[in-house]
Write an enzyme that holds these catalytic residues in place. Structure first.
Site, PDB file in Angstrom:
ATOM      1  N   HIS A   1       0.874  -1.183   0.000  1.00  0.00           N
ATOM      2  CA  HIS A   1       0.000   0.000   0.000  1.00  0.00           C
ATOM      3  C   HIS A   1       0.906   1.227   0.000  1.00  0.00           C
ATOM      4  CE1 HIS A   1      -3.471   2.395   0.528  1.00  0.00           C
ATOM      5  NE2 HIS A   1      -3.874   2.050   1.726  1.00  0.00           N
TER       6      HIS A   1
ATOM      7  N   ASP B   1       2.825   5.394  -7.132  1.00  0.00           N
ATOM      8  CA  ASP B   1       4.093   5.265  -6.410  1.00  0.00           C
ATOM      9  C   ASP B   1       5.308   5.162  -7.316  1.00  0.00           C
ATOM     10  OD1 ASP B   1       3.012   5.248  -3.796  1.00  0.00           O
ATOM     11  OD2 ASP B   1       2.215   3.269  -4.220  1.00  0.00           O
TER      12      ASP B   1
ATOM     13  N   HIS C   1      -2.344  -2.308 -10.105  1.00  0.00           N
ATOM     14  CA  HIS C   1      -3.267  -1.714  -9.147  1.00  0.00           C
ATOM     15  C   HIS C   1      -4.525  -2.558  -9.097  1.00  0.00           C
ATOM     16  CE1 HIS C   1      -5.664   1.339  -7.104  1.00  0.00           C
ATOM     17  NE2 HIS C   1      -4.516   1.853  -6.750  1.00  0.00           N
TER      18      HIS C   1
HETATM   19  N1  COA Z   1       4.881  -6.969 -10.933  1.00  0.00           N
HETATM   20  C1  COA Z   1       4.741  -8.169 -11.562  1.00  0.00           C
HETATM   21  N2  COA Z   1       3.586  -8.818 -11.688  1.00  0.00           N
HETATM   22  C2  COA Z   1       2.503  -8.260 -11.154  1.00  0.00           C
HETATM   23  C3  COA Z   1       2.556  -7.011 -10.501  1.00  0.00           C
HETATM   24  C4  COA Z   1       3.793  -6.368 -10.390  1.00  0.00           C
HETATM   25  N3  COA Z   1       3.909  -5.196  -9.773  1.00  0.00           N
HETATM   26  N4  COA Z   1       1.316  -6.691 -10.040  1.00  0.00           N
HETATM   27  C5  COA Z   1       0.505  -7.681 -10.423  1.00  0.00           C
HETATM   28  N5  COA Z   1       1.217  -8.634 -11.099  1.00  0.00           N
HETATM   29  C6  COA Z   1       0.686  -9.851 -11.727  1.00  0.00           C
HETATM   30  C7  COA Z   1       0.339 -10.893 -10.675  1.00  0.00           C
HETATM   31  O1  COA Z   1       1.440 -11.757 -10.452  1.00  0.00           O
HETATM   32  C8  COA Z   1      -0.820 -11.585 -11.327  1.00  0.00           C
HETATM   33  O2  COA Z   1      -0.330 -12.439 -12.335  1.00  0.00           O
HETATM   34  P1  COA Z   1      -1.019 -13.894 -12.585  1.00  0.00           P
HETATM   35  O3  COA Z   1      -2.464 -13.588 -12.900  1.00  0.00           O
HETATM   36  O4  COA Z   1      -0.271 -14.480 -13.701  1.00  0.00           O
HETATM   37  O5  COA Z   1      -0.856 -14.632 -11.285  1.00  0.00           O
HETATM   38  C9  COA Z   1      -1.571 -10.474 -12.038  1.00  0.00           C
HETATM   39  O6  COA Z   1      -0.566  -9.490 -12.324  1.00  0.00           O
HETATM   40  C10 COA Z   1      -2.685  -9.856 -11.220  1.00  0.00           C
HETATM   41  O7  COA Z   1      -2.141  -9.367 -10.004  1.00  0.00           O
HETATM   42  P2  COA Z   1      -2.799  -9.486  -8.580  1.00  0.00           P
HETATM   43  O8  COA Z   1      -1.717  -9.630  -7.556  1.00  0.00           O
HETATM   44  O9  COA Z   1      -3.888 -10.505  -8.604  1.00  0.00           O
HETATM   45  O10 COA Z   1      -3.458  -8.054  -8.463  1.00  0.00           O
HETATM   46  P3  COA Z   1      -4.003  -7.397  -7.126  1.00  0.00           P
HETATM   47  O11 COA Z   1      -5.107  -6.538  -7.541  1.00  0.00           O
HETATM   48  O12 COA Z   1      -4.270  -8.414  -6.081  1.00  0.00           O
HETATM   49  O13 COA Z   1      -2.751  -6.553  -6.606  1.00  0.00           O
HETATM   50  C11 COA Z   1      -1.232  -4.801  -6.260  1.00  0.00           C
HETATM   51  C12 COA Z   1      -2.608  -5.185  -6.785  1.00  0.00           C
HETATM   52  C13 COA Z   1      -1.104  -3.277  -6.283  1.00  0.00           C
HETATM   53  C14 COA Z   1      -1.084  -5.254  -4.787  1.00  0.00           C
HETATM   54  C15 COA Z   1      -0.146  -5.458  -7.130  1.00  0.00           C
HETATM   55  O14 COA Z   1      -0.273  -5.037  -8.465  1.00  0.00           O
HETATM   56  C16 COA Z   1       1.251  -5.170  -6.611  1.00  0.00           C
HETATM   57  O15 COA Z   1       1.724  -5.900  -5.716  1.00  0.00           O
HETATM   58  N6  COA Z   1       1.948  -4.141  -7.157  1.00  0.00           N
HETATM   59  C17 COA Z   1       3.241  -3.751  -6.658  1.00  0.00           C
HETATM   60  C18 COA Z   1       3.102  -2.968  -5.369  1.00  0.00           C
HETATM   61  C19 COA Z   1       2.609  -1.554  -5.619  1.00  0.00           C
HETATM   62  O16 COA Z   1       3.088  -0.850  -6.484  1.00  0.00           O
HETATM   63  N7  COA Z   1       1.651  -1.135  -4.786  1.00  0.00           N
HETATM   64  C20 COA Z   1       1.126   0.232  -4.810  1.00  0.00           C
HETATM   65  C21 COA Z   1      -0.302   0.278  -5.211  1.00  0.00           C
HETATM   66  S1  COA Z   1      -0.828   1.965  -5.364  1.00  0.00           S
END
Ligand code: COA
Length: 428
Positions: A267, A362, A306
């Site tokens: 987050h 971010d 996201h």
């Molecule tokens: N890098 C690589 N792969 C990513 C990714 C990232 N930053 N974010 C998502 N993915 C991939 C996941 O591995 C998943 O792949 P799969 O379907 O083959 O398993 C797919 O994209 C969907 O991701 P998921 O984790 O289900 O999405 P979510 O909605 O649960 O998660 C976040 C959202 C923001 C937590 C996630 O994108 C993330 O961890 N991002 C990095 C942290 C970040 O920047 N957070 C700030 C948010 S404002």
């Protein structure tokens, strides 16, 4: 066309008609669906709330597919261009942009509540120099609750407003003092002649000058970053503020809970992780190799992806432009080249395209914060300061919502059935 949903329960052959309102069905309408009289009734199962609306809200609108973000109907791009953080805080809390006199009164109120009780100085001394400022923020919000005990009168509109003002006013002072303590520098008291962001810069960076004059480009950049971070509807920390507040806890501890949620790397901690990631990558030439590692699931591309945006985060677009203005003052940040290269390659790569992974807020904000002289530990605090107004607007809306009650999710129990207790000496 009728706005209802007909559900046929194939276990019993019975059909049910439930109303559809605003594209949703009420989970409680499912409870009538039972296999027999003793059945509890059907529930919905939605870990991580991926498809459950927990409230009705008139504050922030997001269309994740189109990359739209609006506060009370106003597009974020217009607010970032023309408004100020304090005006936006007023808008979020009260629903309308203030008239000139209202804005002046609001700014005066905030400006004259920025001081902390001297106890906080003593209290700060209890921390080690390297204590994370987010840990201190969580603790100090809890401590403020013990000072302003009237804040428990959450249904008294005057008391509620007073404490909202206090929180928005004091967040920068807590953050700045935590920073000064970590450097062993004396605390700087608020300067009422400066703007909200200008005063924050003064409390952080003032040394011996009689009055600190913030660089206007950096002062405005910080204010714009505050606008961009002010609210984001039902995210993890806002859900925490609403959930804790639903037990009728006071706003200070509700916001302590929200800040704790924001602290996590998925987050508000993500911008810190972006910077660390860019340092690990080290050079533009190493970017393709890093992308390969991300695709092999050996690393995560921090600052990408996201839960809601499946398009370019509109805040990231504004921040990218802001970065150029800041770097003109502070000098170029070599990590920017690595970030731009990461974005360029990722946006062309099938892995990211298919999953709709775009830069989020971010991805570039950390680069600006670093150029302005903030250590990485301060990044989530810089997120929490402006988000306080969003949390408070959401908390207040929740308290006035007649449909809300104490938040209490259901579960699907997966543990043992009934078993009888056996004393330890008989357990073999
Ligand atoms: N890098 C690589 N792969 C990513 C990714 C990232 N930053 N974010 C998502 N993915 C991939 C996941 O591995 C998943 O792949 P799969 O379907 O083959 O398993 C797919 O994209 C969907 O991701 P998921 O984790 O289900 O999405 P979510 O909605 O649960 O998660 C976040 C959202 C923001 C937590 C996630 O994108 C993330 O961890 N991002 C990095 C942290 C970040 O920047 N957070 C700030 C948010 S404002």
């Amino acid at each position: 066309m009728t706005d209802t949903l007909t559900i046929t329960d194939n276990r019993t052959g019975k059909s049910y008609e439930v109303p559809v309102t605003d594209g949703t069905v009420r989970a409680m309408d499912l409870r009538q669906i039972k296999v027999n009289e003793s059945d509890f009734g059907l529930m919905s199962y939605d870990p991580a709330y991926k498809n459950t609306a927990s409230c009705r809200s008139a504050i922030t609108y997001i269309d994740g597919d189109k990359g739209i973000l609006r506060y009370r109907g106003y597009p974020i791009e217009q607010l970032a261009e023309q408004s100020t953080y304090l005006e936006v805080a007023y808008l979020l809390l009260k629903g309308e942009l203030p008239k000139r006199a209202e804005l002046d009164a609001w700014q005066y109120e905030i400006t004259t509540h920025t001081y902390l009780h001297e106890f906080f100085k003593t209290s700060m001394e209890g921390y080690r120099y390297d204590a994370h400022p987010m840990g201190r923020l969580v603790a100090f919000l809890g401590t403020l609750s013990t000072f302003y005990t009237d804040s428990k009168e959450i249904h008294d509109p005057i008391i509620r407003e007073q404490n909202i003002v206090r929180i928005i006013a004091k967040m920068p002072t807590i953050a700045a003092w935590a920073y000064r303590h970590s450097l062993g520098r004396p605390y700087v008291y608020p300067d009422n002649d400066l703007s909200y962001s200008g005063n924050f810069l003064s409390m952080l960076f003032k040394i011996a000058e009689p009055s600190y004059q913030p660089n206007p480009v950096l002062e405005r950049a910080l204010d714009v970053l505050f606008i961009l971070h002010a609210d984001h509807e039902q995210n993890c920390s806002t859900a925490a503020a609403r959930s804790v507040g639903s037990s009728q806890a006071d706003p200070y501890v509700s916001l302590a809970a929200a800040s704790a949620a924001l602290y996590g790397p998925l987050h508000g901690g993500a911008n810190e992780q972006v910077l660390r990631m860019l340092d690990r990558i080290g050079s533009k030439a190493a970017v393709p190799d890093f992308i390969k590692r991300v695709k092999n699931r050996e690393a995560k591309l921090m600052g990408f992806g996201h839960r809601v945006y499946k398009n370019y985060d509109p805040r990231a677009r504004v921040i990218k432009k802001l970065a150029d203005q800041v770097f003109e003052v502070t000098g170029p940040n070599p990590r920017l080249d690595i970030a731009l290269e990461l974005e360029r390659i990722a946006l062309e790569d099938e892995f990211f395209v298919q999953r709709k992974l775009y830069p989020n807020v971010d991805f570039y904000s950390g680069l600006i914060y670093e150029a302005m002289g903030f250590p990485v530990e301060m990044f989530p605090v810089l997120f929490a300061i402006p988000r306080a107004s969003g949390w408070l607007a959401q908390w207040s809306e929740m308290l006035d919502d007649k449909e809300q009650k104490i938040a209490r999710p259901r579960q699907i129990y997966t543990g043992s059935g009934h078993r009888d207790y056996v004393p330890s000496y008989e357990r073999g």
